[in-house]
Design a protein around this motif. Structure first.
Motif, mmCIF file in Angstrom:
data_model
loop_
_atom_site.group_PDB
_atom_site.id
_atom_site.type_symbol
_atom_site.label_atom_id
_atom_site.label_comp_id
_atom_site.label_asym_id
_atom_site.label_seq_id
_atom_site.Cartn_x
_atom_site.Cartn_y
_atom_site.Cartn_z
ATOM 1 N N GLU A 20 40.241 115.884 55.973
ATOM 2 C CA GLU A 20 39.954 117.311 55.840
ATOM 3 C C GLU A 20 39.087 117.579 54.608
ATOM 4 N N GLU A 24 35.437 119.212 54.102
ATOM 5 C CA GLU A 24 35.346 120.424 53.278
ATOM 6 C C GLU A 24 34.268 120.299 52.210
ATOM 7 N N ARG A 25 34.258 119.142 51.542
ATOM 8 C CA ARG A 25 33.359 118.947 50.401
ATOM 9 C C ARG A 25 31.991 118.405 50.818
#
Length: 344
Positions: A20, A24-25
Motif C-alpha cells: 500500500e 501511495e508514495r
C-alpha cells in the motif's frame, strides 16, 4: 527505467502495508512482485489499483530484483536474506534476525541515514523493532539539543504487533465478552480483551522480556551507545498503533518550550500538545498516519534536566512498512544502488 521490487511476506499485515505504501508514495518501481510461502501461493493482494498474485518464495528467482522488502519472520529471513542478497538484491529486513549483526546497518532514516551505506558488507539492512523506531525518532532531536543520559519508557503496544493472529484474537475475545461466549486464548499468554498484558516476547534471565531488551540494544546501536534505557513493554487491547510514556534525563538543561521547538522542526515528528481535554493524540488517531505524534511534554521534577512525554505511532507503518520503504528511498536518493535493468 525504474526498479524491480519484491515484497516477501506480502500476504501478512506488514507485507500488505508495504504494498500500500509503495503505491501511495509512488515508489519508482517498474515492477512489484508479491512473494509468500508455498501455502499462500496464488493469494491475491492489492498494489495501488492492481491486484497481484503471490508467488512462492521457494521457487522464485531473485536475480533481476533490485530491492527486496522482507517481512516473513526471523527464521525465513535467516535462511533467505543471504541467498537473495547473493543474487544482487538489497534486502531490507523487518525481522529481528539481523538487527544486532555488526555487519548489518540498523536504520531509521530520520535518525541515522548515513549508516545505510554499510549495506555493502552483507547486502542486508535491518529495520528496528516497532517500539524502538518511533522512540528514536523522538529522542534524536532532543539528544542533539541537550544530550540524553537516561530514558525510562513504558509501552502500550497494539495487538497488530503480534500479527494477524493477534488482531483476530482480540476481535474474537471482544465478541465473546459481549455474547457471553467462551474466551479462547491462543496467541497471547492471558486474555487480551478488556485487559493489558505486561509481557511481550520471551522472558530473559534478568527478568526483562526480549522486547524490552530490543528497545535497549537497538536504541544504543541506532542513536548512542552511552544512553541508558530501561523499558517495560505492555500489550494493550488496541488494534493498531503503539503508544509510549517516556521519561528522559538530560545532561544539559532543556525547557518544555525548547523541546517543543526542536520536535516541531524534527523530521517525522508532529507535536500535538494542548493542556486541555483532547489536546493530545491517541492510538486511534495515529492509525494510518506516517508521523510519530508527541503530546504531554512536561518537566520531570524528580531529576535534574528531566522531561516526560507521550508519543504515538502506527506500528504497521513507521514501526515497520513505512520505515523499510524510507530506507529503500534513501538508497536511491543517495545513489547507493542502480536498477539492474539500467545496467543491462
Amino acid at each position: 527505467m525504474g526498479y524491480k521490487v519484491a515484497v516477501v511476506g506480502a500476504t501478512g499485515n506488514v507485507g500488505r502495508e508495504m504494498l500500500e505504501i509503495l503505491a501511495e508514495r509512488r515508489f519508482p518501481a517498474d515492477e512489484v512482485v508479491a512473494i509468500a510461502s508455498r501455502r499462500s501461493q496464488g493469494v491475491e493482494v492489492s498494489y495501488g489499483d492492481k491486484t497481484l498474485k503471490a508467488k512462492a518464495l521457494e521457487h522464485y528467482d531473485f536475480s533481476d530484483i533490485d530491492i527486496c522488502l522482507m517481512s516473513a519472520g526471523g527464521a525465513v529471513s535467516k535462511e533467505w536474506s543471504p541467498k537473495i542478497a547473493a543474487q544482487g538484491a538489497v534486502v531490507i529486513d523487518n525481522s529481528s534476525q539481523w538487527r544486532m549483526d555488526p555487519d548489518v546497518p540498523l536504520v531509521v532514516p530520520e535518525v541515522n541515514a548515513d549508516a545505510i551505506a554499510g549495506f555493502t558488507k552483507k547486502g542486508i539492512i535491518a529495520n528496528p523493532n516497532c517500539s524502538t523506531a518511533q522512540l528514536v525518532v523522538v529522542l534524536k532531536p532532543l539528544h542533539d539539543k541537550a544530550k540524553i543520559k537516561r530514558v525510562v519508557v513504558s509501552t502500550y503496544q497494539s495487538v497488530s504487533g503480534a500479527g494477524k493472529d493477534g488482531m483476530d484474537e482480540l476481535d474474537r475475545q471482544t465478541k465473546a465478552v459481549y455474547s457471553l461466549g467462551e474466551l479462547e486464548t491462543k496467541k497471547f499468554t492471558k486474555r487480551i480483551a478488556f485487559n493489558v498484558i505486561p509481557h511481550i516476547d520471551v522472558f530473559m534471565d534478568d527478568g526483562y522480556t526480549k522486547e524490552e531488551w530490543k528497545m535497549v540494544a537497538e536504541t544504543k546501536k541506532i542513536l548512542d551507545p552511552k544512553i541508558k534505557l530501561t523499558a517495560t513493554c505492555v500489550r494493550v487491547p488496541v488494534f493498531i498503533s503503539h503508544s509510549e510514556a517516556v521519561n528522559i534525563e538530560f545532561e544539559n538543561e532543556i525547557t518544555v518550550d525548547e523541546a517543543h521547538e526542536v520536535l516541531r522542526n524534527a523530521p517525522g515528528v508532529l507535536v500535538v500538545d494542548k493542556r486541555e481535554n483532547g489536546g493530545y493524540v491517541t492510538p486511534y488517531e495515529a492509525a494510518g498516519e506516517d508521523a510519530t505524534y508527541v503530546s504531554r511534554v512536561r518537566e520531570d521534577p524528580t531529576v535534574d534536566h528531566g522531561l516526560a512525554l507521550w508519543c504515538v505511532s502506527d506500528n504497521l507503518r513507521k514501526g515497520a512498512a513505512l520505515n523499510a520503504i524510507q530506507i529503500a528511498e534513501s538508497l536511491i536518493n543517495r545513489k547507493l544502488i542502480t536498477a539492474k535493468q539500467k545496467a543491462a
